[in-house]
Design a protein around this motif. Structure first.
Motif, mmCIF file in Angstrom:
data_model
loop_
_atom_site.group_PDB
_atom_site.id
_atom_site.type_symbol
_atom_site.label_atom_id
_atom_site.label_comp_id
_atom_site.label_asym_id
_atom_site.label_seq_id
_atom_site.Cartn_x
_atom_site.Cartn_y
_atom_site.Cartn_z
ATOM 1 N N MET A 1 0.826 -1.198 0.000
ATOM 2 C CA MET A 1 0.000 0.000 0.000
ATOM 3 C C MET A 1 0.869 1.260 0.000
ATOM 4 O O MET A 1 0.562 2.242 -0.692
ATOM 5 N N MET A 2 1.945 1.258 0.802
ATOM 6 C CA MET A 2 2.817 2.421 0.826
ATOM 7 C C MET A 2 3.457 2.650 -0.540
ATOM 8 O O MET A 2 3.644 3.794 -0.967
ATOM 9 N N ASP A 3 3.776 1.574 -1.241
ATOM 10 C CA ASP A 3 4.350 1.676 -2.578
ATOM 11 C C ASP A 3 3.350 2.341 -3.525
ATOM 12 O O ASP A 3 3.697 3.254 -4.287
ATOM 13 N N ILE A 4 2.099 1.895 -3.475
ATOM 14 C CA ILE A 4 1.054 2.474 -4.321
ATOM 15 C C ILE A 4 0.851 3.951 -3.977
ATOM 16 O O ILE A 4 0.788 4.819 -4.856
ATOM 17 N N LEU A 5 0.733 4.227 -2.675
ATOM 18 C CA LEU A 5 0.465 5.586 -2.207
ATOM 19 C C LEU A 5 1.590 6.545 -2.604
ATOM 20 O O LEU A 5 1.339 7.626 -3.142
ATOM 21 N N GLN A 6 2.823 6.166 -2.333
ATOM 22 C CA GLN A 6 3.940 7.070 -2.582
ATOM 23 C C GLN A 6 4.144 7.333 -4.071
ATOM 24 O O GLN A 6 4.395 8.470 -4.486
ATOM 25 N N LYS A 7 4.021 6.302 -4.885
ATOM 26 C CA LYS A 7 4.169 6.507 -6.327
ATOM 27 C C LYS A 7 3.083 7.428 -6.869
ATOM 28 O O LYS A 7 3.341 8.288 -7.718
ATOM 29 N N TYR A 8 1.854 7.234 -6.357
ATOM 30 C CA TYR A 8 0.748 8.036 -6.867
ATOM 31 C C TYR A 8 0.862 9.494 -6.410
ATOM 32 O O TYR A 8 0.782 10.412 -7.225
ATOM 33 N N ILE A 9 1.062 9.700 -5.095
ATOM 34 C CA ILE A 9 1.080 11.068 -4.573
ATOM 35 C C ILE A 9 2.329 11.821 -5.021
ATOM 36 O O ILE A 9 2.253 12.912 -5.597
ATOM 37 N N PHE A 10 3.498 11.249 -4.741
ATOM 38 C CA PHE A 10 4.737 11.993 -4.964
ATOM 39 C C PHE A 10 5.287 11.831 -6.380
ATOM 40 O O PHE A 10 6.146 12.605 -6.802
ATOM 41 N N GLY A 11 4.794 10.827 -7.112
ATOM 42 C CA GLY A 11 5.259 10.623 -8.481
ATOM 43 C C GLY A 11 4.291 11.080 -9.549
ATOM 44 O O GLY A 11 4.702 11.349 -10.679
ATOM 45 N N GLU A 12 2.980 11.162 -9.212
ATOM 46 C CA GLU A 12 1.987 11.560 -10.206
ATOM 47 C C GLU A 12 1.270 12.862 -9.839
ATOM 48 O O GLU A 12 1.220 13.791 -10.643
ATOM 49 N N VAL A 13 0.714 12.928 -8.627
ATOM 50 C CA VAL A 13 0.010 14.142 -8.226
ATOM 51 C C VAL A 13 0.953 15.340 -8.263
ATOM 52 O O VAL A 13 0.573 16.436 -8.689
ATOM 53 N N PHE A 14 2.203 15.127 -7.855
ATOM 54 C CA PHE A 14 3.148 16.236 -7.773
ATOM 55 C C PHE A 14 3.625 16.726 -9.141
ATOM 56 O O PHE A 14 4.279 17.758 -9.226
ATOM 57 N N ARG A 15 3.319 16.000 -10.203
ATOM 58 C CA ARG A 15 3.671 16.498 -11.525
ATOM 59 C C ARG A 15 2.481 17.210 -12.167
ATOM 60 O O ARG A 15 2.563 17.690 -13.290
ATOM 61 N N THR A 16 1.357 17.281 -11.437
ATOM 62 C CA THR A 16 0.154 17.931 -11.939
ATOM 63 C C THR A 16 0.126 19.387 -11.501
ATOM 64 O O THR A 16 0.379 19.696 -10.343
ATOM 65 N N GLY A 17 -0.196 20.283 -12.415
ATOM 66 C CA GLY A 17 -0.256 21.697 -12.078
ATOM 67 C C GLY A 17 1.115 22.333 -12.050
ATOM 68 O O GLY A 17 2.109 21.749 -12.495
ATOM 69 N N ASP A 18 1.167 23.541 -11.472
ATOM 70 C CA ASP A 18 2.404 24.321 -11.509
ATOM 71 C C ASP A 18 2.733 24.933 -10.152
ATOM 72 O O ASP A 18 3.394 25.962 -10.054
ATOM 73 N N LEU A 19 2.274 24.282 -9.071
ATOM 74 C CA LEU A 19 2.537 24.806 -7.737
ATOM 75 C C LEU A 19 3.949 24.460 -7.283
ATOM 76 O O LEU A 19 4.431 23.349 -7.528
ATOM 77 N N ASP A 20 4.608 25.400 -6.592
ATOM 78 C CA ASP A 20 5.891 25.072 -6.000
ATOM 79 C C ASP A 20 5.649 24.278 -4.708
ATOM 80 O O ASP A 20 4.526 24.158 -4.223
ATOM 81 N N MET A 21 6.711 23.732 -4.163
ATOM 82 C CA MET A 21 6.601 22.860 -2.995
ATOM 83 C C MET A 21 5.999 23.588 -1.794
ATOM 84 O O MET A 21 5.183 23.033 -1.062
ATOM 85 N N LYS A 22 6.422 24.813 -1.589
ATOM 86 C CA LYS A 22 5.963 25.558 -0.417
ATOM 87 C C LYS A 22 4.456 25.785 -0.470
ATOM 88 O O LYS A 22 3.741 25.521 0.503
ATOM 89 N N THR A 23 3.948 26.249 -1.610
ATOM 90 C CA THR A 23 2.512 26.481 -1.749
ATOM 91 C C THR A 23 1.739 25.172 -1.628
ATOM 92 O O THR A 23 0.692 25.094 -0.974
ATOM 93 N N ARG A 24 2.258 24.120 -2.248
ATOM 94 C CA ARG A 24 1.578 22.822 -2.205
ATOM 95 C C ARG A 24 1.465 22.308 -0.765
ATOM 96 O O ARG A 24 0.420 21.787 -0.357
ATOM 97 N N GLU A 25 2.527 22.459 0.013
ATOM 98 C CA GLU A 25 2.484 21.969 1.394
ATOM 99 C C GLU A 25 1.586 22.826 2.283
ATOM 100 O O GLU A 25 0.945 22.311 3.203
ATOM 101 N N MET A 26 1.525 24.132 2.021
ATOM 102 C CA MET A 26 0.602 24.990 2.762
ATOM 103 C C MET A 26 -0.832 24.534 2.540
ATOM 104 O O MET A 26 -1.628 24.407 3.476
ATOM 105 N N ILE A 27 -1.187 24.274 1.283
ATOM 106 C CA ILE A 27 -2.542 23.833 0.960
ATOM 107 C C ILE A 27 -2.803 22.457 1.560
ATOM 108 O O ILE A 27 -3.889 22.184 2.093
ATOM 109 N N THR A 28 -1.812 21.577 1.515
ATOM 110 C CA THR A 28 -1.969 20.239 2.082
ATOM 111 C C THR A 28 -2.241 20.311 3.580
ATOM 112 O O THR A 28 -3.135 19.634 4.098
ATOM 113 N N CYS A 29 -1.477 21.135 4.287
ATOM 114 C CA CYS A 29 -1.666 21.251 5.743
ATOM 115 C C CYS A 29 -3.042 21.811 6.091
ATOM 116 O O CYS A 29 -3.704 21.334 7.022
ATOM 117 N N VAL A 30 -3.490 22.806 5.344
ATOM 118 C CA VAL A 30 -4.814 23.372 5.592
ATOM 119 C C VAL A 30 -5.893 22.333 5.324
ATOM 120 O O VAL A 30 -6.865 22.197 6.082
#
Length: 358
Positions: free
Chosen positions: A200-229
């Protein structure tokens, strides 16, 4: 309006994270490695673009191995320079870059080692969207001298870091991108195959950090702010704790993170906000960040409604007029429960030029 602007606009309107006047605050340095941060590197500030911090690690004159931990804020780099005796760099936290004159820049992650030959002109520093720390070890210290040269200008820097992950690595293999993003955020290693549910961790990490993170044009800082909120709103507190640490690792300051959670109160309610604050405060404590943080309130009892109304009008722009009156007619004196300046006016409107206390 592009996707990035839509996401940011929705987040600001619904959550009200606001903008921080960074000039009014002392820089909070996140703990991205086990080595001390030290003091702000004012003695060498003339040779740096941006702020850096220096922590000497060795003192023995008999051993004579000068070693220090250097921490760079996002976007900070030193000038072109060289060492007559050479130098070793060991990356220990965040994401950085190293470049020799005439060669392509090298991206640095924790554990990477750079061997710099004598008299080679080079520079090193942080990625635009991440703090960075490395150990600097002086070689041949008896005769080693630094020669400081010109600054690394914005054009040179932009060209050197153009492959950074804030572009979301759309051309990278998702496993490679997953590993890079995970290390930058959490400092560990992804896809280890360990734990009680490695599949499950393999599926989750590949999807979130390998696919979701290539979607859109947000930098890491903005993405993490939105994630925390978002995690605060959903009350996913264990995940919020992890991402609070990740947010600090990519350059979100403790005050920025706390204020983002504060601004959720009118939307998700005080009980959930208190739970979220308890979670991020535990992360701050573990990182050695002193609590309570500095106050950021910019309104008084006398002007809180005026300031809050101005923010609501600016956020909603069209269609605001008449909303309070209509709600007052339906709900009687509950009109007073509309968020006032105590929450919406913690920070000055970015379009205003006067002092936030004016």
């Amino acid at each position: 309006m592009n996707l990035k602007r839509i996401i940011i606009a929705i987040t600001v309107v619904l959550i009200g994270t606001g903008n921080i006047n960074a000039q009014d605050m002392k820089t909070e340095v996140p703990k991205i490695s086990d080595f001390p941060v030290g003091e702000e590197n004012t003695g060498y500030a003339q040779y740096f673009t941006g702020k850096s911090w220096l922590a000497p690690l060795t003192t023995s004159k008999e051993l004579n191995v000068p070693m220090s931990n250097v921490t760079f804020e996002p976007g900070c780099r030193n000038n072109w320079h060289s060492h007559t005796g050479g130098q070793l760099l060991i990356a220990v936290g965040g994401v950085g870059y190293y470049q020799e004159r005439g060669k392509a820049a090298r991206r640095l992650l924790p554990g990477d080692v750079v061997e710099i030959a004598p008299n080679i002109e080079h520079w090193h520093g942080a990625a635009p969207d991440s703090w960075f720390s490395h150990l600097a070890i002086a070689c041949n210290p008896q005769t080693n001298q630094n020669t400081w040269l010109e600054v690394v200008n914005d054009e040179e820097y932009a060209e050197a870091v153009k492959d950074r992950s804030s572009k979301n690595g759309k051309d990278k293999n998702r496993i490679e991108l997953c590993k890079e993003n995970y290390t930058q955020l959490f400092g560990g290693e992804a896809l280890t195959g360990e734990g009680t549910d490695p599949e499950m961790m393999d599926i989750l990490q590949k999807y979130i950090f390998g696919e979701v993170f290539r979607t859109g044009d947000l930098d890491m800082k903005t993405r993490e702010m939105i994630t925390c909120v978002s995690l605060a709103a959903m009350q996913q507190l264990p995940q919020l704790k992890s991402h609070a640490g990740a947010a600090l690792n990519v350059g979100v300051t403790p005050i920025e993170l706390r204020e983002a959670i504060y601004q959720c109160a009118p939307i998700i309610g005080f009980p959930k906000v208190l739970n979220a604050l308890g979670t991020i405060n535990s992360t701050f404590t573990e990182r050695g960040i002193k609590l309570p943080l500095e106050k950021q309130e910019t309104v008084t009892e006398e002007n809180r409604f005026e300031k809050g109304l101005a923010i609501q009008k600016a956020a909603l722009r069209r269609g605001y007029e008449g909303i309070p009156e209509r709600c007052s007619g339906r709900h009687g004196n509950r009109r007073s429960t509309f968020p006032d300046g105590s929450s919406f006016r913690r920070f000055p409107n970015p379009e205003r030029t006067e002092s936030p206390n004016a």
